[in-house]
Design a protein around this motif. Sequence first.
Motif, PDB file in Angstrom:
ATOM      1  N   MET A 264      -3.254   0.358   0.422  1.00  0.00           N
ATOM      2  CA  MET A 264      -2.596   1.319   1.308  1.00  0.00           C
ATOM      3  C   MET A 264      -2.813   2.735   0.787  1.00  0.00           C
ATOM      4  O   MET A 264      -2.803   2.974  -0.414  1.00  0.00           O
ATOM      5  CB  MET A 264      -1.102   1.015   1.417  1.00  0.00           C
ATOM      6  CG  MET A 264      -0.790  -0.272   2.141  1.00  0.00           C
ATOM      7  SD  MET A 264       0.986  -0.453   2.409  1.00  0.00           S
ATOM      8  CE  MET A 264       1.594  -0.453   0.727  1.00  0.00           C
ATOM      9  N   LYS A 265      -2.998   3.672   1.679  1.00  0.00           N
ATOM     10  CA  LYS A 265      -3.207   5.080   1.337  1.00  0.00           C
ATOM     11  C   LYS A 265      -2.125   5.917   2.007  1.00  0.00           C
ATOM     12  O   LYS A 265      -2.001   5.920   3.234  1.00  0.00           O
ATOM     13  CB  LYS A 265      -4.596   5.534   1.791  1.00  0.00           C
ATOM     14  CG  LYS A 265      -4.929   6.961   1.413  1.00  0.00           C
ATOM     15  CD  LYS A 265      -6.339   7.307   1.859  1.00  0.00           C
ATOM     16  CE  LYS A 265      -6.708   8.731   1.474  1.00  0.00           C
ATOM     17  NZ  LYS A 265      -8.086   9.073   1.928  1.00  0.00           N
ATOM     18  N   ILE A 266      -1.338   6.610   1.195  1.00  0.00           N
ATOM     19  CA  ILE A 266      -0.237   7.434   1.696  1.00  0.00           C
ATOM     20  C   ILE A 266      -0.457   8.866   1.229  1.00  0.00           C
ATOM     21  O   ILE A 266      -0.769   9.106   0.060  1.00  0.00           O
ATOM     22  CB  ILE A 266       1.133   6.921   1.205  1.00  0.00           C
ATOM     23  CG1 ILE A 266       1.298   5.434   1.552  1.00  0.00           C
ATOM     24  CG2 ILE A 266       2.256   7.725   1.816  1.00  0.00           C
ATOM     25  CD1 ILE A 266       2.568   4.827   1.010  1.00  0.00           C
ATOM     26  N   GLN A 267      -0.319   9.819   2.134  1.00  0.00           N
ATOM     27  CA  GLN A 267      -0.499  11.224   1.809  1.00  0.00           C
ATOM     28  C   GLN A 267       0.807  11.969   2.021  1.00  0.00           C
ATOM     29  O   GLN A 267       1.466  11.824   3.048  1.00  0.00           O
ATOM     30  CB  GLN A 267      -1.598  11.842   2.691  1.00  0.00           C
ATOM     31  CG  GLN A 267      -1.933  13.283   2.340  1.00  0.00           C
ATOM     32  CD  GLN A 267      -3.073  13.817   3.186  1.00  0.00           C
ATOM     33  OE1 GLN A 267      -3.580  13.125   4.061  1.00  0.00           O
ATOM     34  NE2 GLN A 267      -3.476  15.039   2.915  1.00  0.00           N
ATOM     35  N   PHE A 268       1.190  12.769   1.014  1.00  0.00           N
ATOM     36  CA  PHE A 268       2.437  13.530   1.075  1.00  0.00           C
ATOM     37  C   PHE A 268       2.122  15.019   0.984  1.00  0.00           C
ATOM     38  O   PHE A 268       1.186  15.437   0.294  1.00  0.00           O
ATOM     39  CB  PHE A 268       3.374  13.141  -0.083  1.00  0.00           C
ATOM     40  CG  PHE A 268       3.865  11.726  -0.004  1.00  0.00           C
ATOM     41  CD1 PHE A 268       4.926  11.382   0.801  1.00  0.00           C
ATOM     42  CD2 PHE A 268       3.241  10.737  -0.747  1.00  0.00           C
ATOM     43  CE1 PHE A 268       5.387  10.074   0.859  1.00  0.00           C
ATOM     44  CE2 PHE A 268       3.689   9.434  -0.697  1.00  0.00           C
ATOM     45  CZ  PHE A 268       4.762   9.100   0.120  1.00  0.00           C
ATOM     46  N   ASP A 269       2.931  15.808   1.669  1.00  0.00           N
ATOM     47  CA  ASP A 269       2.861  17.257   1.563  1.00  0.00           C
ATOM     48  C   ASP A 269       4.034  17.710   0.707  1.00  0.00           C
ATOM     49  O   ASP A 269       5.190  17.600   1.114  1.00  0.00           O
ATOM     50  CB  ASP A 269       2.928  17.906   2.959  1.00  0.00           C
ATOM     51  CG  ASP A 269       2.807  19.418   2.882  1.00  0.00           C
ATOM     52  OD1 ASP A 269       2.499  19.917   1.776  1.00  0.00           O
ATOM     53  OD2 ASP A 269       3.029  20.090   3.906  1.00  0.00           O
ATOM     54  N   LEU A 270       3.738  18.214  -0.506  1.00  0.00           N
ATOM     55  CA  LEU A 270       4.774  18.626  -1.446  1.00  0.00           C
ATOM     56  C   LEU A 270       5.075  20.113  -1.347  1.00  0.00           C
ATOM     57  O   LEU A 270       5.611  20.714  -2.269  1.00  0.00           O
ATOM     58  CB  LEU A 270       4.345  18.279  -2.874  1.00  0.00           C
ATOM     59  CG  LEU A 270       4.071  16.792  -3.128  1.00  0.00           C
ATOM     60  CD1 LEU A 270       3.634  16.572  -4.555  1.00  0.00           C
ATOM     61  CD2 LEU A 270       5.305  15.960  -2.793  1.00  0.00           C
ATOM     62  N   GLY A 271       4.721  20.720  -0.212  1.00  0.00           N
ATOM     63  CA  GLY A 271       5.022  22.129  -0.013  1.00  0.00           C
ATOM     64  C   GLY A 271       3.931  23.067  -0.437  1.00  0.00           C
ATOM     65  O   GLY A 271       4.090  24.282  -0.365  1.00  0.00           O
ATOM     66  N   SER A 272       2.796  22.539  -0.901  1.00  0.00           N
ATOM     67  CA  SER A 272       1.715  23.415  -1.336  1.00  0.00           C
ATOM     68  C   SER A 272       0.904  23.954  -0.174  1.00  0.00           C
ATOM     69  O   SER A 272       0.161  24.914  -0.325  1.00  0.00           O
ATOM     70  CB  SER A 272       0.782  22.654  -2.290  1.00  0.00           C
ATOM     71  OG  SER A 272       0.206  21.534  -1.642  1.00  0.00           O
TER      72      SER A 272
END
Length: 338
Positions: A264-272
């Motif tokens: 599984m591939k999960i992408q998160f946006d940490l505010g950058s």
Amino acid sequence: MLGFLVRLLPFWIREPLVILVGTVFGVRILFMALVDGEGWVPAVIGAVFLLGAALRVRVVVHALRARRRPAPATEAELVPVTPAPVTPAPVTPAVRRPVEKKPNAFAQASFAIGLFAVIGGALWIEGKLPEDGTAATGASRPAACRLDEDEELPSAYRSTPGAVTGADLCRALNGTELPELLGTPAERSVYASGTDNTAPLTDRKVAQPEARVEFETYTVELSATYNKLTVAQYAKLTTYGDGRDARKLTVLGRPALLTSDHMMKIQFDLGSGEGASGPVEQGPLARTLTVAFDGKDRGGSYDLTVWSESGLLPDDSALVDIAEAVLPRITRGARGQD
């Protein structure tokens, strides 16, 4: 040739020039070694440059002191002068001053040869050492296992007799022979970790420790699941899905099963602002070898999974070789016995 041209310069031009060049080079090389982390050999070279500059400063200081002193008295000056006979006066004999010793050219040449010998020896030793600092056998030194020592061990481990921890799995998996078994003997592990997880959807009642070792080409993961599911039952479950790549076999005298599935591939946006969060995507294909805890297949198993970002996978025989090398080494450590 350069040294010969430098020697042709006058003393009061040559020596300050040598001091300036030696100081600049020494400070620069030391800065590279201490701040940029270039290693101990540049630090030695920089120290040699500064030492040479300090010695030249000493020579110049001695030369300046010699110029300030009056010249030693000559033989004619040492003869007492006889005054007029009318009023004779005692004459104090002149005192001969010690002659200032000049720097020994042979000693300077020997010192320069010794410095060059030290620098050459240091460079030769560094060239003989392997890049990772291990013995000359060429074996790579694996990355140290990262563990969560401060976290409390879940109760599922204490209630499961014989349960190992993530540290135990990482210690067994992260061996020097692992790159060769994967078919990439020139690589070394860049990351290794062990975690004390529990199986999902079990209310943290089933221990499932995991260990992961990452290389530039492959990533290897080893886990142990202490449930009641047997390998035979798991093989039947694969027939209801896409079990075209499933293959039954025996490893170390125990029932085993080879299966394939996508990570599984999960992408998160940490505010950058460089990426955006999104749904779970299909990752690269992984190959898993599931091996029962014992030959009777009474429940529970080890899962050895290999994948790569490029999608390439090693042969199934590589997974079998890894399992045969790693599984017998799994033992409970001090934390697992608490």
